[in-house]
Design an enzyme around this catalytic site. Structure first.
Site: not given
Ligand code: FAD
Ligand code: SIN
Length: 551
Positions: A26, A28, A47, A59, A125, A227, A248, A294, A355, A390, A395
């Site tokens: 993701g 991060a 994964k 989004q 927002e 995980d 959400h 929220r 969410h 949050r 995020s």
């Molecule tokens: P993720 O993006 O979830 O990435 C995690 C990664 O770890 C993935 O690649 C996954 O496959 C991998 N992984 C997991 N378990 C394992 C394992 N066992 N072994 C190997 N790999 C693994 N936030 C905002 O700030 N703005 C927004 O507009 C927004 N909209 C959102 C809309 C939706 C539908 C969702 C679900 C969330 C939204 N959020 C938003 C929240 C935000 O997207 C997430 O909190 C953020 O993207 C998390 O990023 P991350 O890199 O920590 O994890």
């Molecule tokens: C959304 O677009 O409503 C998600 C935004 C967020 O989780 O920060």
């Protein structure tokens, strides 16, 4: 890029060695990989495919104090107000101020966000006092990951392993508590290509994202089974704020359709919530109406659903011109159309869904955990930046800021380590049993989701929490732990154990916090209690929850 699935290094006997190991693709993990690769070689595992993550589906956008009428101080104030007294001030200040160069850099790298003249087109927002969300229509996550993935693939010293499932951290913790205080992490065990292997690293970054899939109704994709939280906990990491799960307010509730997210930006652009009786109700709950925090909107919807006996409410954006809706929300328009709904003329049936996880692996602002050599960033980590709730679009900002910090710090740690990590066994499991039948595993996953939805979702109470705790303990006994020698077909089973582990952490923490705050609402303790509870709850494997003061 080297062959992305060749994980087995024949010279090291079914194991793979790397300087910095990053788990998760993701925002991060990808941002961490780019930062670490400036100093050393990196292996990034994920994964399923590189694009499958919560980030990809984001989004609304990224909150950043770049608008002409905005300031870092205002963004900090809004973040801390949403966090209901539990935000870590230093972590918030760092995210908001370092977020500006991180977003500017993303734009420099080619992120094609929406513009208005010489500035990004900032949207509104909930609970933001300014229009400060930069975005690409309603597909900001896809644009962000596209840019980061392209850059990662173009970086020679980042080696990507897709379809690689991280099981457990390799540590020298042993079983004694005293030893765990100074334990070091040396990578993970993983299943790759139907093969169980060790990936040994001088430093490891957990960036495994969220856990929405432990609930039956969620905006999260299938990979989000918690995980990373579970593996860290099993390895002796300190976990904090686990009672704070964000729901959400608006996920699609339509026969045959998934709980697709209907972005908060729809309300930010004037979308109104109405109940089945056609009444606009949010003014009754909060002065900010549809743009209340929220937790307030989710709870209000839940109450309206109970009052009317109807399983959803409706979001109405039909008063906006069709061209505006199509241009501003193309993904939502197209997805809903696919399920027979035209949002230009139809009301959108919605209800809350799990969410985001505010809590997670306790880290400092350098993203260090209590295990040496283990770093965590993004949704799986908890710097305290979100407190009890949050703020929308904070995020992705957190991922960019703390992802970059994790990459830099993990690379520096790796540089200080001897050439090869020792041969180490994964964090302790004792039993090995036959893989249970898949139907049984799926039934366990469903049972976890059901009991959490019933008792540990938007509204909780002591009795329900105790009941869920008992059910989770029974399910754990029936399923068993992660096997000491996992089989290549054990992914579903390990996911189920992970879901149980995180469900337990959330439920125990929620039972401990006898007040309501942010996303944690206790019907039996409905008010915020600052005299007793201006504190955090820390959970560690084999220990009862511990209440700690804010730093
Ligand atoms: P993720 O993006 O979830 O990435 C995690 C990664 O770890 C993935 O690649 C996954 O496959 C991998 N992984 C997991 N378990 C394992 C394992 N066992 N072994 C190997 N790999 C693994 N936030 C905002 O700030 N703005 C927004 O507009 C927004 N909209 C959102 C809309 C939706 C539908 C969702 C679900 C969330 C939204 N959020 C938003 C929240 C935000 O997207 C997430 O909190 C953020 O993207 C998390 O990023 P991350 O890199 O920590 O994890
Ligand atoms: C959304 O677009 O409503 C998600 C935004 C967020 O989780 O920060």
């Amino acid at each position: 890029m080297e062959n992305p699935t060749s994980a087995v290094n024949p010279e090291r006997n079914s194991s793979w060695d790397t300087d910095v190991l990053i788990i998760g693709s993701g925002a991060a993990g990808l941002r961490a990989a780019l930062a670490a690769s400036e100093h050393t070689s990196v292996t990034l595992i994920t994964k399923t495919t590189l694009t499958e993550s919560n980030t990809h589906y984001a989004q609304g956008g990224i909150a950043v104090a770049m608008n002409l009428d905005d300031t870092v101080a205002l963004h900090i104030k809004d973040t801390c107000a949403a966090g209901a007294g539990l935000c870590d001030a230093k972590a918030v200040e760092m995210m908001v101020s370092e977020g500006i160069p991180r977003v500017a850099e993303l734009l420099d790298w080619g992120a094609n966000f929406d513009w208005e003249g010489t500035l990004p087109r900032f949207t509104q927002e909930a609970a933001h006092s300014r229009r400060r969300i930069v975005h690409k229509g309603d597909a900001t996550g896809r644009e962000t990951t596209d840019v980061l993935i392209q850059r990662v693939l173009n970086t020679e010293n980042i080696h990507v392993l897709q379809n690689t499932f991280a099981i457990d951290l390799l540590t020298d913790a042993g079983t004694s508590q005293e030893f765990q205080e100074t334990a070091t992490c040396y990578g993970v065990t993983a299943i790759v290509d139907q093969h169980v292997t060790s990936i040994r690293a001088k430093s490891t970054i957990l960036a495994t994202g969220g856990l929405g899939r432990i609930y039956p109704c969620t905006s999260n994709p299938k990979v989000a089974t918690g995980d990373g939280f579970a593996a860290a906990w099993r390895a002796g990491c300190e976990m904090v704020d686990m009672e704070f799960v964000q729901f959400h307010p608006t996920t699609l509730f339509l026969d045959g359709a998934p709980n697709f997210l209907i972005s908060e930006a729809v309300r930010g652009e004037g979308g109104q919530l109405i109940n089945i009786r056609g009444e606009r109700f949010m003014e009754r709950y909060h002065e900010r109406g549809e743009l209340a925090p929220r937790d307030v909107v989710s709870r209000a919807i839940q109450i309206e659903m109970e009052l009317t006996g109807f399983p959803c409410v409706y979001l109405d954006i039909t008063h906006k011109p069709a061209e505006f809706i199509h241009e501003r929300f193309p993904t939502i328009s197209e997805t809903t159309k696919h399920y027979g709904l035209d949002i230009n003329i139809d009301l959108i049936p919605v209800r809350p869904g799990a969410h985001f996880m505010m809590g997670g692996i306790r880290t400092n602002t350098d993203t260090e955990t209590n295990l040496k050599g283990l770093y965590a960033c993004g949704e799986v980590a908890c710097t305290g930046v979100h407190g009890a709730n949050r703020l929308a679009s904070n995020s992705l900002l957190e991922c960019l800021v703390y992802g970059a910090r994790a990459g830099t710090n993990a690379a520096a740690f790796a540089a200080s380590q001897p050439s090869h990590p020792p041969d180490i066994l994964p964090a302790g499991h004792t039993e090995t049993s036959q893989t249970p039948d898949l139907d049984f595993i799926e039934a366990v996953k469903d049972a976890v989701r059901e009991t959490l939805w019933e008792n540990v979702s938007i509204e909780r109470n002591g009795e329900g929490l105790r009941q869920t705790l008992a059910e989770l303990k029974d399910l754990t006994i029936n399923l068993g732990n992660v096997p000491a020698t996992p089989a290549p077909n054990d992914i579903a089973r390990i996911e189920a154990v992970n879901m149980l582990n995180v469900a337990l952490m959330i439920t125990e923490s929620a039972l401990e916090r006898t007040e309501s705050r942010g996303a944690h609402y206790r019907a039996d303790f409905p008010t915020q209690d600052d005299s007793d509870w201006h504190r955090r709850i820390l959970i560690k494997n084999n220990n009862p929850p511990k209440v700690i003061s804010l730093e």
